[in-house]
Design a protein around this motif. Structure first.
Motif, PDB file in Angstrom:
ATOM      1  N   GLY A  43       0.791  -1.230   0.000  1.00 18.34           N
ATOM      2  CA  GLY A  43       0.000   0.000   0.000  1.00 18.34           C
ATOM      3  C   GLY A  43       0.821   1.277   0.000  1.00 18.34           C
ATOM      4  N   GLY A  44       2.088   1.184  -0.390  1.00 14.80           N
ATOM      5  CA  GLY A  44       2.913   2.389  -0.462  1.00 14.80           C
ATOM      6  C   GLY A  44       3.522   2.808   0.861  1.00 14.80           C
ATOM      7  N   SER A  45       3.430   1.962   1.893  1.00 15.04           N
ATOM      8  CA  SER A  45       4.011   2.320   3.182  1.00 15.04           C
ATOM      9  C   SER A  45       5.536   2.289   3.087  1.00 15.04           C
ATOM     10  N   ALA A  46       6.174   2.941   4.033  1.00 10.73           N
ATOM     11  CA  ALA A  46       7.632   2.995   4.086  1.00 10.73           C
ATOM     12  C   ALA A  46       8.070   2.607   5.500  1.00 10.73           C
ATOM     13  N   PRO A  47       8.019   1.305   5.830  1.00 12.05           N
ATOM     14  CA  PRO A  47       8.298   0.869   7.208  1.00 12.05           C
ATOM     15  C   PRO A  47       9.656   1.303   7.742  1.00 12.05           C
ATOM     16  N   ARG A  48      10.700   1.184   6.934  1.00  9.34           N
ATOM     17  CA  ARG A  48      12.032   1.541   7.453  1.00  9.34           C
ATOM     18  C   ARG A  48      12.116   3.020   7.791  1.00  9.34           C
ATOM     19  N   MET A  64       2.886  10.833  14.524  1.00  7.27           N
ATOM     20  CA  MET A  64       3.541  10.459  13.260  1.00  7.27           C
ATOM     21  C   MET A  64       2.528  10.315  12.134  1.00  7.27           C
ATOM     22  N   ALA A  65       1.378   9.713  12.433  1.00  4.25           N
ATOM     23  CA  ALA A  65       0.353   9.480  11.414  1.00  4.25           C
ATOM     24  C   ALA A  65      -0.257  10.788  10.910  1.00  4.25           C
ATOM     25  N   SER A  66      -0.130  11.859  11.697  1.00  8.30           N
ATOM     26  CA  SER A  66      -0.748  13.139  11.334  1.00  8.30           C
ATOM     27  C   SER A  66       0.217  14.134  10.701  1.00  8.30           C
ATOM     28  N   LEU A  67       1.477  13.786  10.579  1.00  7.08           N
ATOM     29  CA  LEU A  67       2.455  14.712   9.993  1.00  7.08           C
ATOM     30  C   LEU A  67       2.124  14.983   8.534  1.00  7.08           C
ATOM     31  N   PHE A 116       3.298  10.029   6.424  1.00  6.71           N
ATOM     32  CA  PHE A 116       3.165   8.589   6.641  1.00  6.71           C
ATOM     33  C   PHE A 116       1.717   8.130   6.628  1.00  6.71           C
ATOM     34  N   GLY A 117       0.838   8.905   7.225  1.00  5.64           N
ATOM     35  CA  GLY A 117      -0.565   8.498   7.318  1.00  5.64           C
ATOM     36  C   GLY A 117      -0.734   7.354   8.307  1.00  5.64           C
ATOM     37  N   GLU A 118      -1.932   6.864   8.386  1.00  4.26           N
ATOM     38  CA  GLU A 118      -2.261   5.774   9.316  1.00  4.26           C
ATOM     39  C   GLU A 118      -1.928   4.450   8.651  1.00  4.26           C
ATOM     40  N   ARG A 119      -0.995   3.730   9.201  1.00  3.08           N
ATOM     41  CA  ARG A 119      -0.575   2.431   8.666  1.00  3.08           C
ATOM     42  C   ARG A 119      -0.592   1.399   9.776  1.00  3.08           C
ATOM     43  N   ARG A 120      -0.901   0.194   9.433  1.00  2.28           N
ATOM     44  CA  ARG A 120      -0.833  -0.934  10.366  1.00  2.28           C
ATOM     45  C   ARG A 120       0.391  -1.752   9.995  1.00  2.28           C
ATOM     46  N   ALA A 136      12.534 -14.294  21.077  1.00  2.00           N
ATOM     47  CA  ALA A 136      11.213 -14.711  20.601  1.00  2.00           C
ATOM     48  C   ALA A 136      10.083 -13.999  21.339  1.00  2.00           C
ATOM     49  N   LEU A 137      10.161 -13.901  22.663  1.00  2.00           N
ATOM     50  CA  LEU A 137       9.092 -13.257  23.430  1.00  2.00           C
ATOM     51  C   LEU A 137       9.001 -11.772  23.074  1.00  2.00           C
ATOM     52  N   ASN A 138      10.142 -11.097  23.052  1.00  2.00           N
ATOM     53  CA  ASN A 138      10.134  -9.677  22.710  1.00  2.00           C
ATOM     54  C   ASN A 138       9.680  -9.444  21.275  1.00  2.00           C
ATOM     55  N   ALA A 139      10.104 -10.283  20.359  1.00  2.00           N
ATOM     56  CA  ALA A 139       9.714 -10.125  18.952  1.00  2.00           C
ATOM     57  C   ALA A 139       8.207 -10.263  18.788  1.00  2.00           C
ATOM     58  N   ARG A 140       7.606 -11.133  19.562  1.00  2.00           N
ATOM     59  CA  ARG A 140       6.164 -11.356  19.462  1.00  2.00           C
ATOM     60  C   ARG A 140       5.356 -10.185  20.018  1.00  2.00           C
ATOM     61  N   HIS A 141       5.959  -9.404  20.906  1.00  4.06           N
ATOM     62  CA  HIS A 141       5.222  -8.333  21.569  1.00  4.06           C
ATOM     63  C   HIS A 141       5.701  -6.921  21.241  1.00  4.06           C
ATOM     64  N   VAL A 142       6.735  -6.775  20.424  1.00  5.47           N
ATOM     65  CA  VAL A 142       7.271  -5.444  20.136  1.00  5.47           C
ATOM     66  C   VAL A 142       6.211  -4.591  19.425  1.00  5.47           C
ATOM     67  N   SER A 143       6.198  -3.293  19.767  1.00  2.23           N
ATOM     68  CA  SER A 143       5.203  -2.388  19.185  1.00  2.23           C
ATOM     69  C   SER A 143       5.821  -1.018  18.920  1.00  2.23           C
ATOM     70  N   ASP A 144       5.051  -0.158  18.259  1.00  2.00           N
ATOM     71  CA  ASP A 144       5.486   1.212  17.997  1.00  2.00           C
ATOM     72  C   ASP A 144       5.870   1.916  19.299  1.00  2.00           C
ATOM     73  N   HIS A 145       5.075   1.697  20.317  1.00  2.30           N
ATOM     74  CA  HIS A 145       5.278   2.391  21.586  1.00  2.30           C
ATOM     75  C   HIS A 145       6.606   1.986  22.229  1.00  2.30           C
ATOM     76  N   ASP A 146       7.058   0.768  21.973  1.00  4.65           N
ATOM     77  CA  ASP A 146       8.338   0.330  22.520  1.00  4.65           C
ATOM     78  C   ASP A 146       9.493   1.128  21.925  1.00  4.65           C
ATOM     79  N   PHE A 147       9.356   1.566  20.670  1.00  4.86           N
ATOM     80  CA  PHE A 147      10.383   2.411  20.059  1.00  4.86           C
ATOM     81  C   PHE A 147      10.429   3.762  20.757  1.00  4.86           C
ATOM     82  N   ARG A 148       9.272   4.316  21.059  1.00  2.00           N
ATOM     83  CA  ARG A 148       9.190   5.593  21.783  1.00  2.00           C
ATOM     84  C   ARG A 148       9.848   5.459  23.154  1.00  2.00           C
TER      85      ARG A 148
END
Length: 167
Positions: A43-48, A64-67, A116-120, A136-148
């Motif tokens: 869908g044209g997202s740019a994850p990196r 970020m989604a509103s920039l 960026f818009g709203e992306r999942r 494995a446990l961290n990979a399964r639960h990592v989220s956007d908020h964890d980066f913040r």
């Protein structure tokens, strides 16, 4: 200081509901995840670029989604303008950008419209965490908020300046 409710600390409440998993990412893990992300997604997202800017700035996903370009960022600019209406706390400000964040924004910033818009990107992020060697446990639960949280923690560890980091 009063004790917080049980569900605020990550343990199950009396009914056994909601047990949040806090993922603590080291700078090397963040770098490995970002390197494993695709440059372009569905869908044209740019994850990196998205996760690079998310980590470098410590902004919330909703901000970020509103920039928008050119209101918040123009290609080549040294800073990012956060408008009151896009910030959860209504704290408009000018945020200086690192070279990494500027480069990522320059790659994806349109002349006009949402950057960026709203992306999942949860599944993409979690696949990159596995590929980046996060447990494995961290990979399964990592989220956007964890980066913040990771960015804020790393800034505080480096500077010990709570007020400057909050700004």
């Amino acid at each position: 200081i009063a004790s917080p409710p049980k569900n605020a600390t990550g343990t199950a409440d009396a009914a056994g509901r909601f047990k949040p998993v806090k993922v603590e990412l080291e700078p090397t893990e963040v770098a490995a995840i970002i390197a494993a992300l695709p440059v372009r997604g569905r869908g044209g997202s740019a994850p990196r670029a998205y996760y690079t800017v998310l980590y470098e700035t410590g902004l919330r996903h909703s901000t970020m989604a509103s920039l928008r370009a050119p209101d918040d960022y123009r290609r080549g600019a040294a800073d990012l303008t956060i408008r009151d209406e896009v910030d959860k706390t209504r704290f408009g400000r000018v945020l200086p950008l690192s070279a990494r964040a500027r480069s990522a924004l320059d790659e994806v910033c349109p002349d006009l419209g949402l950057v960026f818009g709203e992306r999942r990107l949860r599944d993409t992020l979690r696949a990159a965490a596995v590929a980046g060697g996060v447990g494995a446990l961290n990979a399964r639960h990592v989220s956007d908020h964890d980066f913040r949280h990771a960015r804020i923690t790393h800034l505080l560890e480096a500077s010990q300046n709570l007020v400057g980091t909050a700004y």
